[in-house]
Design an enzyme around this catalytic site. Structure first.
Site, PDB file in Angstrom:
ATOM      1  N   ASN A  93      11.418  27.879  -2.594  1.00  0.00           N
ATOM      2  CA  ASN A  93      12.805  28.249  -2.896  1.00  0.00           C
ATOM      3  C   ASN A  93      12.939  29.744  -2.634  1.00  0.00           C
ATOM      4  O   ASN A  93      12.439  30.555  -3.405  1.00  0.00           O
ATOM      5  CB  ASN A  93      13.101  27.902  -4.367  1.00  0.00           C
ATOM      6  CG  ASN A  93      14.471  28.383  -4.793  1.00  0.00           C
ATOM      7  OD1 ASN A  93      15.280  28.824  -3.970  1.00  0.00           O
ATOM      8  ND2 ASN A  93      14.752  28.303  -6.095  1.00  0.00           N
ATOM      9  N   TRP A  94      13.595  30.072  -1.529  1.00  0.00           N
ATOM     10  CA  TRP A  94      13.669  31.486  -1.131  1.00  0.00           C
ATOM     11  C   TRP A  94      14.697  32.274  -1.943  1.00  0.00           C
ATOM     12  O   TRP A  94      14.807  33.483  -1.803  1.00  0.00           O
ATOM     13  CB  TRP A  94      14.011  31.594   0.366  1.00  0.00           C
ATOM     14  CG  TRP A  94      12.959  31.033   1.281  1.00  0.00           C
ATOM     15  CD1 TRP A  94      11.778  30.430   0.931  1.00  0.00           C
ATOM     16  CD2 TRP A  94      12.992  31.024   2.714  1.00  0.00           C
ATOM     17  NE1 TRP A  94      11.080  30.047   2.057  1.00  0.00           N
ATOM     18  CE2 TRP A  94      11.807  30.398   3.169  1.00  0.00           C
ATOM     19  CE3 TRP A  94      13.906  31.485   3.671  1.00  0.00           C
ATOM     20  CZ2 TRP A  94      11.514  30.228   4.520  1.00  0.00           C
ATOM     21  CZ3 TRP A  94      13.623  31.308   5.021  1.00  0.00           C
ATOM     22  CH2 TRP A  94      12.432  30.690   5.431  1.00  0.00           C
ATOM     23  N   LYS A  95      15.492  31.567  -2.736  1.00  0.00           N
ATOM     24  CA  LYS A  95      16.528  32.214  -3.567  1.00  0.00           C
ATOM     25  C   LYS A  95      17.398  33.127  -2.697  1.00  0.00           C
ATOM     26  O   LYS A  95      17.649  32.800  -1.539  1.00  0.00           O
ATOM     27  CB  LYS A  95      15.886  32.934  -4.754  1.00  0.00           C
ATOM     28  CG  LYS A  95      14.963  32.000  -5.550  1.00  0.00           C
ATOM     29  CD  LYS A  95      14.555  32.528  -6.891  1.00  0.00           C
ATOM     30  CE  LYS A  95      13.655  31.508  -7.587  1.00  0.00           C
ATOM     31  NZ  LYS A  95      13.275  31.879  -8.939  1.00  0.00           N
ATOM     32  N   HIS A 117      19.271  24.411 -10.835  1.00  0.00           N
ATOM     33  CA  HIS A 117      18.269  25.457 -11.088  1.00  0.00           C
ATOM     34  C   HIS A 117      18.702  26.295 -12.295  1.00  0.00           C
ATOM     35  O   HIS A 117      19.893  26.531 -12.499  1.00  0.00           O
ATOM     36  CB  HIS A 117      18.116  26.342  -9.842  1.00  0.00           C
ATOM     37  CG  HIS A 117      16.901  27.210  -9.915  1.00  0.00           C
ATOM     38  ND1 HIS A 117      16.867  28.377 -10.643  1.00  0.00           N
ATOM     39  CD2 HIS A 117      15.662  27.062  -9.379  1.00  0.00           C
ATOM     40  CE1 HIS A 117      15.658  28.916 -10.542  1.00  0.00           C
ATOM     41  NE2 HIS A 117      14.904  28.141  -9.782  1.00  0.00           N
ATOM     42  N   GLU A 153      18.684  29.317 -12.784  1.00  0.00           N
ATOM     43  CA  GLU A 153      19.484  30.511 -12.446  1.00  0.00           C
ATOM     44  C   GLU A 153      20.946  30.131 -12.246  1.00  0.00           C
ATOM     45  O   GLU A 153      21.845  30.928 -12.524  1.00  0.00           O
ATOM     46  CB  GLU A 153      18.885  31.186 -11.195  1.00  0.00           C
ATOM     47  CG  GLU A 153      17.591  31.923 -11.560  1.00  0.00           C
ATOM     48  CD  GLU A 153      16.546  31.979 -10.458  1.00  0.00           C
ATOM     49  OE1 GLU A 153      16.881  31.715  -9.292  1.00  0.00           O
ATOM     50  OE2 GLU A 153      15.374  32.278 -10.779  1.00  0.00           O
ATOM     51  N   GLU A 170      10.722  23.268 -14.602  1.00  0.00           N
ATOM     52  CA  GLU A 170      10.577  24.718 -14.477  1.00  0.00           C
ATOM     53  C   GLU A 170      10.882  25.372 -15.825  1.00  0.00           C
ATOM     54  O   GLU A 170      12.049  25.630 -16.132  1.00  0.00           O
ATOM     55  CB  GLU A 170      11.557  25.262 -13.436  1.00  0.00           C
ATOM     56  CG  GLU A 170      11.359  24.734 -12.039  1.00  0.00           C
ATOM     57  CD  GLU A 170      11.883  25.711 -10.984  1.00  0.00           C
ATOM     58  OE1 GLU A 170      11.118  26.029 -10.071  1.00  0.00           O
ATOM     59  OE2 GLU A 170      13.032  26.173 -11.090  1.00  0.00           O
ATOM     60  N   GLY A 193       9.448  33.732 -12.402  1.00  0.00           N
ATOM     61  CA  GLY A 193       9.502  35.132 -11.989  1.00  0.00           C
ATOM     62  C   GLY A 193       8.836  36.088 -12.965  1.00  0.00           C
ATOM     63  O   GLY A 193       8.980  37.300 -12.865  1.00  0.00           O
ATOM     64  N   SER A 233       6.128  30.776 -11.430  1.00  0.00           N
ATOM     65  CA  SER A 233       4.981  31.637 -11.122  1.00  0.00           C
ATOM     66  C   SER A 233       3.801  30.890 -10.496  1.00  0.00           C
ATOM     67  O   SER A 233       2.645  31.180 -10.794  1.00  0.00           O
ATOM     68  CB  SER A 233       4.536  32.407 -12.370  1.00  0.00           C
ATOM     69  OG  SER A 233       5.570  33.262 -12.833  1.00  0.00           O
ATOM     70  N   GLY A 248       8.805  30.016  -5.984  1.00  0.00           N
ATOM     71  CA  GLY A 248       9.782  31.073  -5.726  1.00  0.00           C
ATOM     72  C   GLY A 248       9.122  32.224  -4.980  1.00  0.00           C
ATOM     73  O   GLY A 248       8.873  32.154  -3.774  1.00  0.00           O
ATOM     74  N   GLY A 249       8.800  33.285  -5.703  1.00  0.00           N
ATOM     75  CA  GLY A 249       8.280  34.525  -5.117  1.00  0.00           C
ATOM     76  C   GLY A 249       7.178  34.331  -4.086  1.00  0.00           C
ATOM     77  O   GLY A 249       7.214  34.939  -3.008  1.00  0.00           O
TER      78      GLY A 249
HETATM   79  P1  13P Z   1       8.778  31.975  -9.184  1.00  0.00           P
HETATM   80  O1  13P Z   1       7.754  31.185  -8.422  1.00  0.00           O
HETATM   81  O2  13P Z   1       9.159  33.260  -8.518  1.00  0.00           O
HETATM   82  O3  13P Z   1       8.396  32.141 -10.635  1.00  0.00           O
HETATM   83  O4  13P Z   1      10.137  31.088  -9.167  1.00  0.00           O
HETATM   84  C1  13P Z   1      10.089  29.769  -9.564  1.00  0.00           C
HETATM   85  C2  13P Z   1      11.384  29.125  -9.244  1.00  0.00           C
HETATM   86  O5  13P Z   1      12.398  29.404  -9.871  1.00  0.00           O
HETATM   87  C3  13P Z   1      11.423  28.156  -8.140  1.00  0.00           C
HETATM   88  O6  13P Z   1      12.643  27.481  -8.093  1.00  0.00           O
END
Ligand code: 13P
Length: 253
Positions: free
Chosen positions: A10-12, A96, A98, A168, A174, A214, A235-236
């Site tokens: 997920n590149w956000k 999600h 967020e 999640e 994050g 993470s 994510g990251g």
């Molecule tokens: P991180 O891997 O950066 O913690 O993000 C997880 C995430 O929200 C994937 O959708």
């Protein structure tokens, strides 16, 4: 029961078109023989088309990060499942944390999005998970149960079978603070038991439940060794080709 591993990046809200192309060209080069795992990228909307074109003849599959529930209409700023299909998406991340946090999405809206996504033959990746406060108050399972009940409300068993659930925990996103393998397994097992009581054991055994929060190359192996963890929503660590490649190749350890 063996379920096919599913690893999605997920590149956000990261990556310009040029940056997206660089990243995906590295991934494409690396994943020539990933036959036993679903590898998925979810770029921002602006990069979907170019990434879609670039991965056409590769094993990499495309996901969007969100969708609206209507097919078309006067909904300024929104993007429909029909448009996502048109651009080559196979999956859509829905609900999600967020989006729940910054855009006030609730389970009822997420339920509508899931139904719309399924109506266009896209596979929803349904995100659920508790906050730190909810976990500390001992409400983790209640929160998960409510999210599952409300997000999957009125879906047919065959529809539920086809979707992917992403657990999640918000406190792990994050933050660098991954859930331990056992904390994640405990939640995944609870979700699977819930599906079994809401539907049946066969359905519960088929649905893929992936973990997000993470995930890194050095913790993916432990997570994937758990019986109820079928993959990861990264994510990251998906923004950088070498780390995402290492995560996808978790089996080679
Ligand atoms: P991180 O891997 O950066 O913690 O993000 C997880 C995430 O929200 C994937 O959708």
């Amino acid at each position: 029961m063996k379920r096919r591993p599913f690893i999605a990046g997920n590149w956000k809200m990261y990556k310009t078109i040029d940056e997206a192309l660089v990243l995906v060209s590295h991934l494409k080069e690396a994943f020539l023989e990933e036959k036993n795992v679903d590898v998925v990228v979810a770029p921002p909307f602006t990069a979907l088309k170019v990434v879609s074109d670039q991965i056409k003849d590769s094993v990499i599959q495309l996901s969007a990060q969100d969708t609206f529930w209507e097919e078309s209409g006067a909904y300024t700023g929104e993007i429909s499942p029909a448009m996502l299909r048109d651009v080559g998406c196979r999956y859509v991340i829905v609900g999600h944390s967020e989006r729940r946090r910054y855009f006030r999405e609730d389970n009822e809206m997420i339920n509508r999005k899931i139904k719309a996504t399924l109506n266009f033959s896209l596979v929803p990746i349904v995100c659920i998970g508790e906050s730190l406060e909810e976990r500390e108050m001992g409400h983790t399972f209640n929160v998960i149960e409510r999210q599952i009940n409300e997000c999957l409300y009125n879906l047919l068993p065959d529809e539920v079978k086809s979707l992917i659930i992403a657990y999640e925990p918000i406190w792990a996103i994050g933050t660098g603070q991954t859930a331990t393998d056992l904390q994640a397994q405990e939640a995944h097992q609870f979700i699977r038991q819930l599906l079994s009581s809401l539907y049946d054991t066969h359905l519960a055994n088929v649905v893929r439940i992936i973990y997000g929060g993470s995930v890194k190359p050095d913790n993916i192996g432990g997570l994937m060794a758990q019986p109820d963890i079928d993959g990861a929503l990264v994510g990251g660590a998906s923004l950088n080709a070498p780390s995402f490649i290492d995560i996808v190749r978790f089996e080679r350890g």
